[in-house]
Design a protein around this motif. Structure first.
Motif, PDB file in Angstrom:
ATOM      1  N   ILE A 255      75.348 -79.743  -5.598  1.00  0.00           N
ATOM      2  CA  ILE A 255      74.247 -80.045  -6.517  1.00  0.00           C
ATOM      3  C   ILE A 255      73.572 -81.361  -6.126  1.00  0.00           C
ATOM      4  O   ILE A 255      74.248 -82.341  -5.831  1.00  0.00           O
TER       5      ILE A 255
ATOM      6  N   MET B 172      68.474 -72.834  -8.762  1.00  0.00           N
ATOM      7  CA  MET B 172      69.742 -72.330  -8.255  1.00  0.00           C
ATOM      8  C   MET B 172      69.423 -71.360  -7.131  1.00  0.00           C
ATOM      9  O   MET B 172      68.694 -70.393  -7.335  1.00  0.00           O
TER      10      MET B 172
ATOM     11  N   THR C  31      65.364 -77.239 -13.034  1.00  0.00           N
ATOM     12  CA  THR C  31      66.470 -76.925 -12.127  1.00  0.00           C
ATOM     13  C   THR C  31      66.153 -75.736 -11.245  1.00  0.00           C
ATOM     14  O   THR C  31      65.252 -74.939 -11.540  1.00  0.00           O
TER      15      THR C  31
ATOM     16  N   THR D  32      67.606 -80.930 -11.230  1.00  0.00           N
ATOM     17  CA  THR D  32      68.799 -80.621 -10.443  1.00  0.00           C
ATOM     18  C   THR D  32      68.472 -79.454  -9.509  1.00  0.00           C
ATOM     19  O   THR D  32      67.599 -78.633  -9.803  1.00  0.00           O
TER      20      THR D  32
ATOM     21  N   HIS E  76      76.636 -76.380 -16.312  1.00  0.00           N
ATOM     22  CA  HIS E  76      75.407 -77.180 -16.257  1.00  0.00           C
ATOM     23  C   HIS E  76      74.906 -77.445 -17.674  1.00  0.00           C
ATOM     24  O   HIS E  76      74.558 -78.568 -18.031  1.00  0.00           O
TER      25      HIS E  76
ATOM     26  N   THR F 253      81.471 -76.732 -10.582  1.00  0.00           N
ATOM     27  CA  THR F 253      80.201 -77.250 -11.100  1.00  0.00           C
ATOM     28  C   THR F 253      80.451 -78.486 -11.961  1.00  0.00           C
ATOM     29  O   THR F 253      79.756 -79.506 -11.819  1.00  0.00           O
TER      30      THR F 253
ATOM     31  N   MET G 183      70.764 -76.603  -7.355  1.00  0.00           N
ATOM     32  CA  MET G 183      72.113 -76.073  -7.151  1.00  0.00           C
ATOM     33  C   MET G 183      72.104 -75.071  -6.005  1.00  0.00           C
ATOM     34  O   MET G 183      71.319 -74.126  -6.013  1.00  0.00           O
TER      35      MET G 183
END
Length: 125
Positions: free
Chosen positions: A118, A103, A101, A73, A90, A49, A75
């Motif tokens: 990412i 994930m 973000t 972002t 992060h 990461t 991920m």
């Protein structure tokens, strides 16, 4: 005006993409894997990461941006159980910036030893 921001990776021309693209005050950074010198770098999710975010930082700076300009972002991870290690890295990069973000766990990335990829969006103020 459009500015393509290459990283020099050999597959950029093969696949037909840029590490990042800037139009106006917006920079979109492509999915960024933990690759240095053509090889996967980092032995765990935390290290990978950090490497992805270092590469994103380099791309932003080439386009006239900085990490403080990142508003989002995304991920993509191969093991969601590693969320805490990924989140720690992060958080170390973004501290008080706190971009929006996401994930998401995916079944695999382009290479089996890659644990994360990412994307980032930045708006230069």
């Amino acid at each position: 005006m459009r500015q393509n921001i290459p990283s020099g990776a050999p597959w950029e021309n093969e696949v037909g993409y840029s590490r990042a693209v800037r139009i106006g005050n917006t920079i979109e950074v492509s999915g960024t894997a933990p690759v240095r010198d053509g090889k996967t770098a980092g032995d765990n999710a935390y290290e990978q990461t950090k490497i992805c975010l270092e590469i994103i930082k380099e791309a932003l700076e080439k386009g006239g941006g900085k990490m403080e300009d990142v508003i989002r972002t995304r991920m993509f991870v191969t093991d969601i159980a590693q969320w805490a290690a990924i989140g720690k890295a992060h958080g170390e990069f973004f501290g008080e910036i706190k971009p929006a973000t996401t994930m998401v766990e995916v079944s695999s990335l382009i290479k089996k030893d890659m644990l994360i990829e990412i994307e980032a969006t930045a708006i230069i103020s």
